[in-house]
Write a protein that holds these residues in place. Structure first.
Motif, short mmCIF file in Angstrom:
data_model
loop_
_atom_site.label_atom_id
_atom_site.label_comp_id
_atom_site.label_asym_id
_atom_site.label_seq_id
_atom_site.Cartn_x
_atom_site.Cartn_y
_atom_site.Cartn_z
N LEU A 141 -2.87 1.42 -5.17
CA LEU A 141 -3.20 0.85 -3.86
C LEU A 141 -2.88 1.85 -2.76
N VAL A 142 -3.69 2.89 -2.70
CA VAL A 142 -3.50 3.95 -1.71
C VAL A 142 -4.49 3.77 -0.57
N SER A 143 -3.97 3.71 0.64
CA SER A 143 -4.80 3.59 1.83
C SER A 143 -4.69 4.87 2.64
N ALA A 144 -5.78 5.63 2.70
CA ALA A 144 -5.76 6.93 3.38
C ALA A 144 -7.12 7.31 3.92
N LYS A 197 19.53 -4.61 9.79
CA LYS A 197 18.55 -3.56 9.47
C LYS A 197 17.57 -4.06 8.42
N PHE A 198 16.30 -3.77 8.67
CA PHE A 198 15.22 -4.12 7.75
C PHE A 198 14.35 -2.88 7.53
N LYS A 199 13.63 -2.88 6.42
CA LYS A 199 12.78 -1.73 6.11
C LYS A 199 11.72 -1.54 7.18
N VAL A 200 11.50 -0.31 7.58
CA VAL A 200 10.46 0.01 8.55
C VAL A 200 9.11 -0.10 7.85
N PRO A 201 8.27 -1.05 8.24
CA PRO A 201 6.99 -1.23 7.53
C PRO A 201 5.96 -0.18 7.96
N THR A 202 5.03 0.09 7.09
CA THR A 202 3.92 0.94 7.49
C THR A 202 3.06 0.24 8.53
N LEU A 203 2.46 1.02 9.41
CA LEU A 203 1.53 0.47 10.40
C LEU A 203 0.08 0.62 9.96
N ARG A 204 -0.12 1.20 8.80
CA ARG A 204 -1.50 1.29 8.31
C ARG A 204 -2.04 -0.12 8.07
N ASN A 205 -3.28 -0.30 8.50
CA ASN A 205 -3.96 -1.60 8.39
C ASN A 205 -3.24 -2.71 9.16
N ILE A 206 -2.49 -2.33 10.20
CA ILE A 206 -1.70 -3.29 10.95
C ILE A 206 -2.57 -4.36 11.60
N GLU A 207 -3.81 -4.06 11.85
CA GLU A 207 -4.74 -5.03 12.42
C GLU A 207 -4.86 -6.28 11.55
N PHE A 208 -4.65 -6.10 10.24
CA PHE A 208 -4.91 -7.19 9.28
C PHE A 208 -3.64 -7.79 8.68
N THR A 209 -2.47 -7.32 9.08
CA THR A 209 -1.25 -7.73 8.37
C THR A 209 -0.35 -8.66 9.19
N MET A 249 0.86 -1.19 0.00
CA MET A 249 0.00 0.00 0.00
C MET A 249 0.89 1.24 0.00
N ASN A 250 0.40 2.30 -0.58
CA ASN A 250 1.10 3.59 -0.59
C ASN A 250 2.52 3.45 -1.13
N LEU A 251 2.66 2.64 -2.17
CA LEU A 251 3.98 2.34 -2.72
C LEU A 251 4.56 3.49 -3.52
#
Length: 344
Positions: free
Chosen positions: A180-183, A254-266, A103-105
């Motif tokens: 795939l924009v989540s906002a 080190k790993f990429k910091v993931p987005t927390l948007r929609n974290i409930e489902f990921t 999302m938000n790529l």
């Protein structure tokens, strides 16, 4: 017969185009930064987006015709998978990392957990050619889809050329992923002053801003960087992250910091899917940090949260769920376009 099928594909795309042109293809949400993606080099078009959507859901991209992009990136889990910690591929292969949510790529410059891919137009090439994912080559993919009258029609509608190329295939998939924009979560409604947080959500938001926002920066809820978040190395996977790409010792773990948007489902969480619950993640940050030379500076001082405060933080994180994104029919399996197993 093939000519009729070809013309039918063009007719379907004409209908799709007419409907889609009533809305803007890509809109930067209010108060968001400008995207990193250069749209001038791959301008969005309805026909290209719909072609990319068809390819995204089609297992023809894999060597065995069994694995599609959507196999690991399901819309209902914010375009990741939730049934296993590590991605699965052809021949029951098991990968080495958890599938990232998509999302938000458009705001990212680097992709994959280790940033190995530096352009969205090339991102799909990684899973297509990975032996434990799709196990194919672009040459084989192009040969197979060139045999399909359906795809020749779709490519002609998108690129005015029925000759299918690897470049056009990858660019079409990128176009779909750009949309795939989540906002439109509750959080976004609060920021737009359309609603308000509950007292518990507000307290969780305050705690989040104090303890988490330096890495998971608003509004994307990621700083788009790479951090060592204190996870001990999995003894089986032995994955040291970005150092594999850069060969720079400063990038170890080190790993990429993931987005927390929609974290409930990921879930499951982290690059190796080691945590199944959000409470497990917060327990890690409050009592499970593994110190090392490259540990993120933000975590070098203990994160102190009571059990009630952890609940409040999770309550806030649930406000990042975007149901419109999860159930947007424009992102779903394209029933009106094709049957993915049919190659004619």
């Amino acid at each position: 017969m093939r000519t009729v099928f070809f013309l039918l594909c063009l007719f379907v795309f004409a209908l799709l185009s007419f409907k889609a042109r009533e809305k803007q293809l890509f809109t930067v949400p209010e108060k968001w930064p400008n995207p990193a993606y250069d749209f001038s080099k791959n301008p969005l078009a309805v026909e290209k987006i719909e072609l990319g959507r068809a390819l995204f859901y089609d297992p023809v991209l894999s060597a065995s015709n069994t694995i599609s992009c959507a196999s690991c990136h399901s819309q209902y889990s914010a375009f990741t998978h939730i049934d296993h910690a590590l991605s699965h591929g052809i021949g029951d292969s098991i990968g080495t990392r958890n599938s990232p949510a998509l999302m938000n790529l458009a705001w990212s410059k680097l992709f994959m957990w280790d940033g190995a891919i530096n352009h969205l137009d090339m991102q799909a090439l990684a899973p297509i050619t990975h032996p434990d994912e799709m196990g194919s080559t672009m040459v084989n993919v192009v040969v197979k889809i060139q045999q399909s009258a359906m795809y020749r029609g779709l490519f002609y509608a998108a690129f005015k050329d029925s000759v299918i190329t690897g470049e056009h295939t990858l660019k079409a998939i990128a176009q779909f992923m750009l949309t795939l924009v989540s906002a439109n979560s509750k959080y976004d409604s609060v920021m737009r002053k359309q609603t308000t947080f509950t007292a518990q959500e507000q307290n969780g938001y305050s705690l989040f801003q104090k303890n988490c926002a330096s890495c998971h920066a608003e509004p994307l809820f990621t700083n788009l960087g790479f951090e060592n978040n204190g996870l001990p190395v999995d003894a089986t996977l032995n994955d040291f992250g970005r150092i594999k790409v850069t060969q720079n010792a400063d990038d170890s773990l080190k790993f990429k910091v993931p987005t927390l948007r929609n974290i409930e489902f990921t879930y499951p969480y982290m690059h190796d899917g080691r945590f199944k619950k959000l409470r497990d993640v917060l327990n890690h940050y409050t009592s499970g940090i593994h110190a090392s030379k490259t540990l993120a500076k933000q975590l070098q001082n203990p994160v102190v949260l009571s059990s009630n405060e952890r609940v409040d933080v999770i309550t806030f994180l649930l406000t990042l769920s975007d149901k419109e994104f999860l159930f947007n029919p424009d992102f779903s399996y394209p029933k009106t376009i094709f049957k993915p197993s049919t190659i004619k």
